[in-house]
Structure formats: C-alpha cells, structure tokens
Design an enzyme around this catalytic site. Structure first.
Site, PDB file in Angstrom:
ATOM      1  N   CYS A 191     -14.003  -2.944  -0.957  1.00 23.38           N
ATOM      2  CA  CYS A 191     -13.152  -2.391  -1.505  1.00 23.38           C
ATOM      3  C   CYS A 191     -13.149  -2.368  -2.594  1.00 23.38           C
ATOM      4  O   CYS A 191     -11.992  -2.399  -3.499  1.00 23.38           O
ATOM      5  CB  CYS A 191     -12.002  -1.559  -0.389  1.00 23.38           C
ATOM      6  SG  CYS A 191     -10.837  -3.373  -0.090  1.00 23.38           S
TER       7      CYS A 191
ATOM      8  N   ASP B 193      -9.459 -10.126  -4.892  1.00 25.17           N
ATOM      9  CA  ASP B 193      -9.139 -11.726  -4.253  1.00 25.17           C
ATOM     10  C   ASP B 193     -10.344 -12.362  -4.296  1.00 25.17           C
ATOM     11  O   ASP B 193     -10.032 -14.224  -4.137  1.00 25.17           O
ATOM     12  CB  ASP B 193      -7.864 -11.812  -3.345  1.00 25.17           C
ATOM     13  CG  ASP B 193      -6.711 -11.232  -3.765  1.00 25.17           C
ATOM     14  OD1 ASP B 193      -5.521 -11.375  -5.182  1.00 25.17           O
ATOM     15  OD2 ASP B 193      -6.217 -10.081  -3.045  1.00 25.17           O
TER      16      ASP B 193
ATOM     17  N   HIS C  78       0.883  21.325 -12.161  1.00 30.92           N
ATOM     18  CA  HIS C  78       0.673  22.452 -11.131  1.00 30.92           C
ATOM     19  C   HIS C  78      -0.186  22.646 -12.652  1.00 30.92           C
ATOM     20  O   HIS C  78      -2.000  22.953 -13.035  1.00 30.92           O
ATOM     21  CB  HIS C  78       0.812  23.632 -10.628  1.00 30.92           C
ATOM     22  CG  HIS C  78       1.391  23.652 -10.488  1.00 30.92           C
ATOM     23  ND1 HIS C  78       3.255  24.612  -9.412  1.00 30.92           N
ATOM     24  CD2 HIS C  78       1.804  22.920  -9.368  1.00 30.92           C
ATOM     25  CE1 HIS C  78       3.169  24.411  -8.309  1.00 30.92           C
ATOM     26  NE2 HIS C  78       2.841  22.994  -8.155  1.00 30.92           N
TER      27      HIS C  78
ATOM     28  N   GLU D 153     -10.927 -11.677   2.529  1.00 32.04           N
ATOM     29  CA  GLU D 153     -10.997 -11.762   0.776  1.00 32.04           C
ATOM     30  C   GLU D 153     -10.305 -13.575   0.162  1.00 32.04           C
ATOM     31  O   GLU D 153      -9.516 -13.757  -0.892  1.00 32.04           O
ATOM     32  CB  GLU D 153      -9.689 -10.804  -0.290  1.00 32.04           C
ATOM     33  CG  GLU D 153      -8.387 -10.939   1.063  1.00 32.04           C
ATOM     34  CD  GLU D 153      -7.597  -9.725   0.240  1.00 32.04           C
ATOM     35  OE1 GLU D 153      -7.397  -9.332  -0.399  1.00 32.04           O
ATOM     36  OE2 GLU D 153      -6.271  -8.895   0.994  1.00 32.04           O
TER      37      GLU D 153
END
Ligand code: PEP
Ligand code: MG
Length: 566
Positions: free
Chosen positions: A499, A452, A186, A428
């Site tokens: 990505c 990759d 927290h 990839e």
C-alpha cells in the site's frame, strides 16, 4: 492565473457564460387567509416533488443511479414531517409561506453547517438547494436552463444547483467554474460523472470573468487562465489532446480484471483517508480499499471520536463498497501525524518513538474504542484490520487478545460484529522484515508500506535534503526487504499486499509481479494506469528483468536499467 479546487479532471477551453444569481427576494407579508396560504405552500411542495421525479428520471439516463440518488435524497428531506409541520406552524402565526419556509430551512442550515462530519455539512448544502428551489416555486421564478447553450461554453456561476447541473448538455460544456463548492459537492460529483472539467471555489470569479471572455480551465490542477495568450493556448491545447488520448486508452481498462499479459490475476485496491473518499475509489474502478488511513477521522477535532462516531464512519465506507473489501488501518498516530488533543509527549526522535501501535497498546481503552467500532462495522461488509509500525510478534498477539476482549464485550452488549475479522500487519520497519517468517504465523496478511519502510531501511529522513538521495524504493536494501517479505508470506500461504506509493510506480511493477505480490493498493487516480501497466508484463519478462535488477549494486544502475526496459 486563478486557482481553485480541481474537482473533475480534463482541460476545457472556451467562452465564458456567466450564470447570474436569480433574485429570490420577496416582501414578507402578514397573511390573513391562513388556510389558503397553507394550500399555496402544499401546492408548491407537490410541484417540487413532481419536478424532482422528472429530474430523477433524467439523471438516471444521463448520469446513473448514484447521481439520481442526490435528488431523491432532497425530495425525501422535503417531505420531512417536522420541516412541513414547523413551516405550517409559522404560517398559522400569520407568516407568508416564503418567510415561514425560509425561517425553518435556515434553522436546519445553521445546525448542519456547524457539524464536524462532512456528510452532515453536505446536508446544509442540500437544505440550501431545497430552500432556493421552493422559493423559486412559490415566487413563480423559472430556473435558468443549461440544456441549450452554444458549444464550447465555460459555465461560470456563484453556485450551480443540482438541477441546473443535471440539465447540462455535456457536449456543449467545455468546463464549469464556480465560487463555492468542494470535492464532495453535488456539482463536483455530477461534473465527474459527466466528464466535464471543473474547478470550484474561486472567490469572486463571477466578478472577475465577463460574458464572452476566452478562458482555459484545467480541472487537473485547479488553474483557470482568463484571456490566454497564444503560447498558453498552444500549451494547453496540446495538454488537452494528450490528456484525452491517455484517458481514452486508460478507459478501455475500466471494469476489466487486473491481469498480467501471461494471465496471472491481481487485486487492485485504493488507499483512502476518509469514508467520503470511498466514492473516489469506486469512481476510479478500485476493486476495494486496501488502506483506510483511520487517523484522518481523528484529525481536525478537539477530542477523539467515540466508538459510536467511529463505527458510523467505518460503516458508511463499508456500505458504500457493497461487499468489496475494506482494510482499516488502526490509528497511525505520532511521527509526522500529530493529534494535539492526545497530549502526546514531545520527543527528540518521534519517528522512533511512542507512535502508532505502541501508543495504542499503552492506551488500551482508547484503542478498544477503535477496535470495537471496526468489529461492529464488520457486521455490515467485508472488513480487515491492519496494524501499523509492527516491530515484534508480541504486538500482534497483544492486539489479537484485545480484539477477543472487545468481542466478549460486544457479546455482553448483544451487539452484532464480525467474529472472524482478519488481522494484517504493515511491513514498514526493518524489524518486521527480519522476522517476516515469524510474523506470518500471527498475521492473516501482510501489507508492505514502502513509504516508511524506505526511510527506516535506509535510516534516512526524506525531509532532510542532505540525505534525501538515499530515500528511494529502488535501493538494493529496500528491494531485498520487499522480496523477502513477499517470499515469507508466500511460504506461509498468506496474501501479501503493498500500500506504499511504490505500488503505483511503473518501474516497480515488474519486480512486484516477479516477487509474487498479490495485491496493489494505490491512490484512486492511479488505478487504471496501474492496471494497464500490469497488463503489459508477462511473468517471464518480469522475472528476467527482476533477475537482472537484483544483481545490480546501486540504485542508479537499477533505475537506469529499468528506464531502458520500460
Ligand atoms: C507506508 O508507510 O508506506 C504507508 C502506506 O503508510 P503511511 O504513508 O500512511 O505512513
Ligand atoms: Mg507508514
């Protein structure tokens, strides 16, 4: 120099204020008036609820709904009939309210702390907070208030309670340093919301630092420098100014659409590893999750998570996203990502071996657990599936058949699921690039994994220093592969995303704009920077630069040229 976990960015320079632990010691007594002791316990409960309500209001104003929810959650936990019932039972046995409540809380804490899931472990921290708050209430101890401290204070404590953190006047706090806590605690969440640099989890920090010590706290790197010399002061003061300047500029991109200077719109998503990372993506202003690396929920365990356990994790992430897209990549195991409990055979060439989709398609029942979990979570939001290491169309077709089978099984079980889940393919491998036109017929979208792809295109192992110079996404071969993938996707009218790390590289961004990429998925801290970078390019400028780049023949020339245009 001391090092802890960097949980809230920025650099704070100031004077230490040590927050002493309050003693919550008491002498257990045998109570004779049981009725009166239960009344005392219940009075403390109502007092706690009243204070929680005030704190919730305060937090709604200073930090927002999500943070107020932390305290609301604790208030709900404390009203749990089992917790109250068990405490009252112990009081009936003659225990004083303090001892009775502490005993019951400790049982919960030990159960929660041994759980594998972070979210349940977090419940142990909540329980500790509740126990301390109730003991303070019963013992009549007033909590340290942090709302009236001198400006430039660095708060140093063993642990801060949520209520102490919530009370902070952020203008006066230069930084927070504690002995306990992690990214999801927290204190960390609130420090981020209040934009206070914070470093947690430095053992014995309350003994090392003294009241009034000068200290530098770097919430970006996790470094804490006690009694800095003049040179350190100068260096960090400059770093702090730079950080503040850049942050101010980037903050103007928060809440804005991702749009180029000539008006083309892009999606800007985040890459994450655990459902808990979702809040980092939300905090970072990501427009969704473009890559959830599901292998992380298979790690640090002794056996694979069941369908139900996986479902709960995926559901948690998709619920947090409130309708924003979530792309879950199926298990990308093998290569550099080992899961010892799967007992995978040792291979001479693991990067070319039995990994990712190849493994999953062989272990059908194991894979179907994951597919069913994803399909079920899809009923709660906007989920897509992404398949790693695809090299031929049969693999995609085989997965689609398995998804259909899973759907039929869920129908029999009368379980809700997403009947139209989109299936995307990671590009990839060079094979996937070569057949991108055919794969586009089988896939609902592509996601280019340059991490990759670069290694496989260049046939080089980035960990090997002798060939590491080849590992660059700016190698002409890699750029051609990226261009071809995007072109094939566009021709077949499916969205193409990226990505891999290259999506966040400012030098790569004009090329991706020119090739026609639709979606960037980057790590949460890169979101605003990438949005700013995209906003600086018109399509025409990006096209001109790209035309030049694609004619160059060496990586060095390309990088040198891109540096000049930036
Ligand atoms: C990639 O290969 O670019 C990718 C995003 O996947 P990972 O880094 O998880 O292999
Ligand atoms: Mg990859």
């Amino acid at each position: 120099m001391l090092k802890g976990i960097a949980v809230s960015g920025g650099i704070g320079i100031g004077k230490v204020m040590l927050i002493e632990d309050q003693s919550l010691d008491y002498t257990p007594v045998k109570v004779s008036d049981i009725k009166e002791e239960k009344k005392r316990f219940n009075r403390a409960l109502s007092e706690f609820s009243k204070k929680s309500e005030q704190l919730i209001q305060q937090l709604m104003e200073s930090a927002g709904e999500n943070e107020a929810a932390i305290i609301r959650g604790q208030s709900v936990m404390l009203r749990d009939p089992y917790l109250i019932g068990e405490t009252e039972k112990l009081i009936s046995d003659g225990k004083c309210a303090e001892q009775a409540f502490e005993t019951v809380c400790d049982t919960f804490i030990s159960i929660f702390s041994t759980a594998a899931e972070d979210i349940i472990k977090q419940r142990a921290a909540d329980m500790r907070d509740i126990k301390a708050a109730m003991l303070r209430q019963l013992l009549g101890i007033t909590e340290v208030r942090l709302n009236n401290i001198p400006s430039g204070t660095v708060i140093v404590a063993r642990e801060l309670t949520p209520s102490m953190t919530a009370d902070i006047n952020k203008e006066n706090v230069a930084a927070i340093v504690t002995e306990t806590g992690s990214t999801t605690s927290h204190t960390a969440i609130l420090a981020r919301v209040l934009e206070i640099p914070a470093v947690l989890s430095i053992p014995d920090i309350t003994k090392i630092l003294k009241n009034g010590n000068k200290v530098i706290v770097d919430g970006n790197s996790g470094e804490v420098i006690p009694e800095p010399d003049n040179i350190q002061m100068e260096v960090y003061t400059r770093r702090r100014e730079k950080y503040i300047g850049e942050k101010r500029e980037l903050e103007s991109f928060r809440g804005q659409p991702t749009i180029s200077a000539s008006g083309e719109r892009y999606s800007l998503f985040c890459n994450i590893g655990t459902p808990e990372d979702t809040f980092k993506a939300i905090d970072a202003d990501g427009e969704g999750i473009g890559l959830f690396r599901s292998e992380f929920i298979f790690m640090n365990r002794n056996s694979a998570p069941s369908e139900q356990q996986q479902f709960e994790q995926y559901k948690k992430a998709v619920m947090m996203l409130k309708g924003k897209p979530l792309t879950i990549r199926t298990l990308d195991v093998g290569g550099d990502k080992a899961l010892p409990y799967l007992g995978m055979p040792k291979e001479d060439n693991p990067f070319m071996g039995f990994r990712a989709i190849r493994y999953c398609l062989k272990k059908r029942d194991f894979f179907k657990d994951q597919l069913r979990a994803i399909l079920r979570a899809g009923a709660y939001g906007n989920i897509s599936v992404l398949l790693p290491m695809i090299t031929c169309t049969d693999e995609v077709i085989a997965v689609r058949e398995l998804i259909e089978e899973c759907g039929k099984e869920l129908d029999i079980r009368n379980t809700e699921y997403d009947r139209d889940i989109r299936v995307g393919v990671m590009i990839e491998t060079p094979a996937a690039v070569a057949i991108a036109d055919q794969l586009a017929d089988e896939a609902d979208f592509f996601s280019i994994g340059t991490n990759d792809l670069t290694g496989y295109m260049m046939a080089c192992d980035r960990g090997n220093a002798d060939v590491g110079y080849l590992y660059s996404s700016f190698q002409p071969a890699v750029l051609r592969a990226v261009e071809r993938t995007i072109r094939c996707g566009k021709e077949k009218k499916i969205p193409v995303k990226m990505c891999g790390e290259a999506a966040a590289d400012p030098m790569m961004i004009p090329l991706l704009i020119s090739f026609g990429l639709n979606e960037f998925s980057v790590s949460p801290p890169s979101v605003l920077r990438v949005r700013k970078c995209i906003s600086e390019w018109t399509k025409k400028n990006a096209d001109n630069v790209t035309e030049k780049v694609m004619k160059l023949r060496t990586e060095r020339e390309i990088v040198e040229y891109l540096k000049t245009v930036l």
